[in-house]
Design an enzyme around this catalytic site. Structure first.
Site, PDB file in Angstrom:
ATOM      1  NE  ARG A 134      24.169 -14.342 -23.944  1.00 59.91           N
ATOM      2  CZ  ARG A 134      23.284 -14.937 -24.744  1.00 59.91           C
ATOM      3  NH1 ARG A 134      22.178 -15.475 -24.250  1.00 59.91           N
ATOM      4  NH2 ARG A 134      23.509 -14.990 -26.043  1.00 59.91           N
ATOM      5  CD  GLU A 156      25.085 -11.744 -30.788  1.00 60.31           C
ATOM      6  OE1 GLU A 156      24.781 -11.163 -31.836  1.00 60.31           O
ATOM      7  OE2 GLU A 156      24.522 -12.782 -30.389  1.00 60.31           O
ATOM      8  CE  LYS A 336      25.453  -9.194 -34.389  1.00 61.01           C
ATOM      9  NZ  LYS A 336      24.040  -9.170 -33.969  1.00 61.01           N
ATOM     10  CD  GLU A 402      20.380  -8.275 -30.701  1.00 57.01           C
ATOM     11  OE1 GLU A 402      20.699  -9.352 -30.208  1.00 57.01           O
ATOM     12  OE2 GLU A 402      21.047  -7.243 -30.557  1.00 57.01           O
ATOM     13  N   GLY A 403      20.063 -12.186 -33.068  1.00 58.78           N
ATOM     14  CA  GLY A 403      19.739 -13.591 -33.288  1.00 58.78           C
ATOM     15  C   GLY A 403      20.686 -14.228 -34.284  1.00 58.78           C
ATOM     16  NE  ARG A 489      25.082 -19.238 -26.789  1.00 59.26           N
ATOM     17  CZ  ARG A 489      24.356 -18.532 -27.651  1.00 59.26           C
ATOM     18  NH1 ARG A 489      23.239 -19.036 -28.142  1.00 59.26           N
ATOM     19  NH2 ARG A 489      24.736 -17.325 -28.006  1.00 59.26           N
TER      20      ARG A 489
END
Lengths: 515, 515
Positions: A134, A156, A336, A402-403, A489
């Site tokens: 995604r 991202e 990243k 991530e996250g 979102r």
């Protein structure tokens, strides 16, 4: 854009209008599984020890306005992004260069790399790899040239556990339903036309991705029933998002899947001598299934590895013959740092992976400038910018991992860096803040209606199945590659984090507008 | 039958088997809207003032075993039952004879009849009438002859607000899913075969019934948008059952519907001079819809009429040009008294409505003997049986009214009658207890797993749209008539009432077995 072109959107609602809208949202959402398990702050586990209660997932009451051209831009470029990240994951040599400077300072990245090396030593036995990606964007309003132009800028790129695909399809259906039953006031329906709503087929399309991997795995090697394994966190409040993929996989492709809590991996799976992965369901331990595809919805965060055993579990799965979604190298491609290396101004790397200049330039156009915090020229410039409050104000500092939930914003950056040993600075990247145009919407969460300024993030899903190569002369090949729907979102513009499940945002859908 | 043929069904479950089964039920149910709003005893309204929480509807973990021949018998006879009750509802003269002795003693029946008379005086302006019926049966094990024979015996015939059609389809899908994902132990799957599970298409089929009425209404007389009105109770914990019909009506037939709390009828609807019914939604009062069909999911119980205004509301709807589902006369045809008159041994009434002797004999075979408590010969015999504990032990005493919860069973009957003035006795009917063969199952409700002996009730849905006649020489005609799926409701055999929403039972599906 919309802030000016549609200042009255969404319109003020009378109490009766709001009640009707909310009632329809409450009922439709539960009837269609647009749901989450309630947070402990809402329902304590002692009240519902069996965990049977559910509530409407955080959603927006209206579809947010989104520039038509930007939406199409995001969808159109997804196949190129799939190709890019597949190519990166296949290029161990390049990835090692990028990752190596992180290994010493980011224990998690280091552990992932060691796991890869351990598998490599034993020899990879599965040359197929699946990505359910995604790519997340915000609309950036650029007023540096003559007039203001709008374009997508990438926030991202997620290579592991890309979530909300199962709920996103439902939210776009919800907004379409609300329009159909006249739940929107006339002043809103002047803007929300059936043609301007965009359905997201993410549930079906991502499930189809798992199905093609399952099929590409080939015949059972053990004569046992084949299955897909969803490796999950436990407990999981966002379980219906994942379940929708499972159900679509079963209903549309006839493929059976099971949910395996990550920390139970070694208890319920084993490797045959040829490293075929077998799964024994806890309810029927004597019956073994052969796993074609391991789909990670856990394992992306250091929090998932509290014990050394958890790393053994990851290694165990990675060594197996099952197709991984994603493999360790694909997981690492989502650092990243990779995004930063690609997006650092004048970076030479993009063309290594995208040979078509036209395609590369389209991808490049979606990069926001990102700098390393190291001793390169770009890094020195970045450190100068990040350590002074005034210049830092245009940036966000992100860890390689991530996250969400770990970003540092604007003026908080200098103090954050001051508190961190400088040797750890390269574990972070500095990204120019994307400046989205102001928008408004109403978020419905836990029965509360919150109206105000919002920020929207467009996620575009991608499915990619590829064959890994064996070096420069055999770089592998992409077998399947498609754009797989979208996620919108939306969070209140007071919050700087956007994870819906974490309580900071809502699932939304796009009402396209021409600027 | 099953008690002997499948003594180990459902099998004992290990803790892991039960956990896996329950986890799948919990997640699938919410993802597919097989849900109810939680009872106040589970979640107090102060905790969830907006009413966003939902929970799995009470369901059985396994499909109950059901004799194949009895299942087919119930489905096959439904069209005859539709025809029968349509004919009764069209025969005002006959219905008046039956009902008149109740009018004095049952205030609710009296009020319904007065409402009919008031409409009649003004003149009925809509000659179409819709029935969404449900005929409820139990399997009766008859050992009076040589050996034991099994057959269906009718418990009651519902002409108004026949519920659970929206959830029943989902339960049969749930059990099929559980079988597919190997959630049932091998000892159970020796019995539960894909071929033995019966899907219920009740959601789609009942919605189709509303759609044919909507279409038969014809063109709008006012130029306004046409709609169907669901007249409902408020609050309604079983709202998703109803919502599934609304959503199917919209998705499959493109027909828009609205929910109108019965007590707000006069506030939000009005009659044009030609008695076209207009609905003004509270969220948009200036926008009027023309109502084609009024679907009552309220108004069946005296509790729905606390004020005189509520009777005015019923009269108002009844006088309108909208098609009623059901009309007052159809509602009255559902009186237990009608069932009793038809089912009293040697009754001459059945042949009045079913001219085909073969059809009539099939219907007759499903009647359990029912007696009036009046001064007829059959009534005197019934009073003798009901007032002595030993003979009363084979009977159940039921009021004329719709809706469970008011029955008196077996040895409790004599004292109940003793406490009631004898003039009120004719408001009840005495029915021979149906003796179902012993069965076992596991009911899952509010997170609790309850295992034990159960009693199953098969409901068969029927859709019937007819044109009312204008007397003996113009008896009207049936325009549409079909069987519309089934419901299996299962309760613990310690309870003598079976309403699932009332907390006494669960929604189930049939696993057919040959005896």
């Amino acid at each position: 854009m919309p802030a000016d072109s549609s200042p009255g959107y969404p319109p003020e609602l009378s109490p009766e209008e709001e009640r009707y809208l909310v009632t329809n949202v409450k009922d439709w959402s539960i009837a269609h599984g647009l749901a989450v398990r309630p947070a402990p702050s809402f329902v304590e586990s002692s009240q519902d020890p069996a965990g049977v209660l559910a509530t409407t997932a955080p959603v927006t009451l209206f579809p947010s306005l989104f520039p038509h051209t930007c939406f199409e831009q995001g969808l159109a470029i997804q196949k190129a992004y799939n190709e890019l990240y597949s190519a990166i994951a296949r290029d161990e040599e390049w990835l090692q260069e990028i990752v190596k400077e992180l290994i010493e300072i980011d224990d998690f990245v280091g552990k992932l790399w060691q796991t890869h090396l351990a598998v490599k030593e034993a020899g990879y036995v599965q040359d197929l790899s699946l990505g359910l990606f995604r790519s997340d964007y915000m609309v950036h309003s650029d007023s540096s040239g003559s007039g203001t132009s709008l374009g997508l800028k990438q926030v991202e790129f997620n290579t592991i556990a890309s979530s909300f695909g199962g709920l996103s399809s439902q939210v776009s259906n919800l907004h379409k339903y609300l329009l159909t039953v006249d739940a929107y006031p006339p002043s809103a329906t002047a803007i929300i036309k059936p043609d301007s709503l965009r359905q997201s087929n993410s549930t079906s399309s991502l499930a189809q991705g798992l199905a093609v991997a399952h099929k590409a795995y080939g015949q059972s090697r053990t004569g046992r029933t084949l299955c897909v394994l969803f490796v999950v966190q436990e407990p999981e409040r966002n379980v219906f998002d994942q379940r929708h993929l499972e159900y679509a996989l079963l209903e549309e492709s006839g493929v059976c899947s099971f949910r395996l809590p990550f920390h139970q991996t070694l208890l319920h799976t084993k490797l045959e001598s040829d490293r075929t992965l077998l799964y024994s369901p806890p309810n029927s331990p004597s019956y073994l299934y052969e796993v074609t595809t391991v789909y990670f919805r856990a394992g992306y965060s250091p929090d998932d590895y509290p014990k050394e055993e958890d790393w053994r579990a990851r290694l165990h799965l990675e060594k197996s013959r099952a197709i991984k979604c994603p493999s360790i190298l694909t997981h690492l491609a989502g650092c990243k740092k990779v995004q930063q290396v690609l997006a650092t101004p004048h970076s030479p790397h993009l063309k290594r992976f995208l040979s078509d200049d036209g395609v590369a330039s389209h991808v490049l156009a979606t990069f926001a400038p990102i700098y390393p915090l190291d001793d390169s020229e770009a890094g020195k410039e970045a450190i100068r910018l990040a350590t002074h409050p005034e210049t830092a104000n245009r940036y966000v500092l992100k860890p390689q991992r991530e996250g969400g939930g770990n970003n540092t914003y604007r003026k908080a950056i200098p103090q954050f860096l001051k508190d961190l040993p400088q040797t750890h600075w390269p574990a972070y990247i500095l990204m120019e803040m994307i400046e989205p145009p102001p928008l408004r919407n109403i978020i419905f969460r836990n029965g509360e209606v919150q109206r105000g300024g919002v920020i929207c993030e467009l996620g575009v899903y991608g499915v990619c199945l590829w064959r890994n190569g064996s070096g420069k002369n055999a770089p592998g090949e992409v077998l399947h590659n498609w754009e797989a729907g979208y996620l919108l979102r939306t969070k209140g513009d007071q919050s700087e984090e956007g994870g819906v499940a974490a309580g900071f945002g809502a699932v939304d859908s796009c009402c396209l507008v021409d600027i």
